[in-house]
Write a protein that holds these residues in place. Structure first.
Motif, short mmCIF file in Angstrom:
data_model
loop_
_atom_site.label_atom_id
_atom_site.label_comp_id
_atom_site.label_asym_id
_atom_site.label_seq_id
_atom_site.Cartn_x
_atom_site.Cartn_y
_atom_site.Cartn_z
N UNK A 63 -0.29 -26.02 4.48
CA UNK A 63 0.55 -27.13 4.92
C UNK A 63 -0.08 -28.47 4.58
N UNK A 64 -1.40 -28.54 4.78
CA UNK A 64 -2.12 -29.81 4.60
C UNK A 64 -3.51 -29.51 4.04
N UNK A 65 -3.71 -29.86 2.77
CA UNK A 65 -4.97 -29.56 2.08
C UNK A 65 -6.15 -30.23 2.77
N UNK A 66 -5.99 -31.48 3.16
CA UNK A 66 -7.08 -32.21 3.81
C UNK A 66 -7.48 -31.57 5.14
N UNK A 67 -6.47 -31.21 5.95
CA UNK A 67 -6.77 -30.54 7.22
C UNK A 67 -7.40 -29.18 6.98
N UNK A 68 -6.94 -28.47 5.96
CA UNK A 68 -7.52 -27.16 5.65
C UNK A 68 -9.00 -27.29 5.32
N UNK A 69 -9.37 -28.31 4.56
CA UNK A 69 -10.78 -28.52 4.25
C UNK A 69 -11.57 -28.91 5.50
N UNK A 70 -11.00 -29.77 6.31
CA UNK A 70 -11.67 -30.23 7.53
C UNK A 70 -11.92 -29.08 8.51
N UNK A 71 -10.94 -28.23 8.70
CA UNK A 71 -11.03 -27.17 9.72
C UNK A 71 -11.47 -25.81 9.15
N UNK A 72 -11.80 -25.77 7.87
CA UNK A 72 -12.25 -24.50 7.25
C UNK A 72 -13.44 -23.87 7.98
N UNK A 73 -14.50 -24.63 8.32
CA UNK A 73 -15.62 -23.99 9.01
C UNK A 73 -15.21 -23.36 10.35
N UNK A 74 -14.36 -24.04 11.11
CA UNK A 74 -13.89 -23.48 12.39
C UNK A 74 -13.03 -22.25 12.16
N UNK A 75 -12.18 -22.30 11.16
CA UNK A 75 -11.32 -21.16 10.82
C UNK A 75 -12.17 -19.94 10.46
N UNK A 76 -13.17 -20.14 9.59
CA UNK A 76 -14.03 -19.03 9.18
C UNK A 76 -14.85 -18.49 10.34
N UNK A 77 -15.30 -19.35 11.21
CA UNK A 77 -16.04 -18.94 12.41
C UNK A 77 -15.14 -18.09 13.31
N UNK A 78 -13.91 -18.53 13.46
CA UNK A 78 -12.94 -17.80 14.28
C UNK A 78 -12.70 -16.40 13.70
N UNK A 79 -12.49 -16.34 12.40
CA UNK A 79 -12.25 -15.04 11.77
C UNK A 79 -13.47 -14.13 11.87
N UNK A 80 -14.65 -14.68 11.73
CA UNK A 80 -15.88 -13.88 11.84
C UNK A 80 -15.99 -13.27 13.24
N UNK A 81 -15.64 -14.04 14.25
CA UNK A 81 -15.67 -13.53 15.63
C UNK A 81 -14.67 -12.39 15.80
N UNK A 82 -13.46 -12.53 15.24
CA UNK A 82 -12.47 -11.45 15.33
C UNK A 82 -12.94 -10.23 14.54
N UNK A 83 -13.61 -10.45 13.41
CA UNK A 83 -14.12 -9.33 12.60
C UNK A 83 -15.16 -8.55 13.39
N UNK A 84 -16.03 -9.24 14.11
CA UNK A 84 -17.06 -8.57 14.92
C UNK A 84 -16.44 -7.74 16.04
N UNK A 85 -15.23 -8.12 16.45
CA UNK A 85 -14.49 -7.36 17.47
C UNK A 85 -13.74 -6.18 16.85
N UNK A 86 -13.78 -6.06 15.52
CA UNK A 86 -13.06 -4.99 14.83
C UNK A 86 -11.59 -5.28 14.64
N UNK A 87 -11.20 -6.54 14.75
CA UNK A 87 -9.78 -6.91 14.67
C UNK A 87 -9.33 -7.30 13.26
N UNK A 88 -10.28 -7.39 12.31
CA UNK A 88 -9.90 -7.79 10.96
C UNK A 88 -10.32 -6.72 9.96
N UNK A 89 -9.36 -6.30 9.15
CA UNK A 89 -9.59 -5.31 8.11
C UNK A 89 -10.06 -5.99 6.81
N UNK A 90 -9.41 -7.10 6.46
CA UNK A 90 -9.73 -7.84 5.23
C UNK A 90 -9.23 -9.27 5.37
N UNK A 91 -9.81 -10.16 4.57
CA UNK A 91 -9.38 -11.56 4.60
C UNK A 91 -9.80 -12.24 3.32
#
Length: 88
Positions: A11-39
């Motif tokens: 939706x917004x390239x600038x926001x995607x760059x800004x919030x990328x670290x938080x997004x990746x951190x969030x996904x890593x936490x879900x992966x550790x819970x076994x909730x993510x198969x691939x990304x």
């Protein structure tokens, strides 16, 4: 356990760059819970996809709604239950 493909179009390239670290951190936490198969992101810059493991669409919806990309309106999303078949 079911699999759900979540498409995350840009939706917004600038926001995607800004919030990328938080997004990746969030996904890593879900992966550790076994909730993510691939990304991963699409090479053409369109956005990305996450394949969640969950018991229901409601469970996936809740996780996606907590993703910083969605909270900050950097991306939108589309969820599809995936009837996965593995090739041998």
């Amino acid at each position: 356990m079911k699999y759900f493909a979540v498409f995350l179009p840009m939706l917004d390239v600038e926001k995607s760059q800004t919030y990328r670290p938080e997004h990746l951190e969030y996904l890593e936490a879900r992966a550790k819970e076994g909730k993510i198969f691939a990304r991963g992101k699409f090479a053409d810059g369109w956005g990305g996809m996450v394949i969640y493991r969950a018991n229901s669409l409601a469970e996936v919806q809740e996780m996606v709604d907590e993703d910083p990309y969605i909270v900050q309106k950097a991306r939108t999303y589309e969820i599809h239950e995936w009837d996965m078949l593995l090739s041998e």
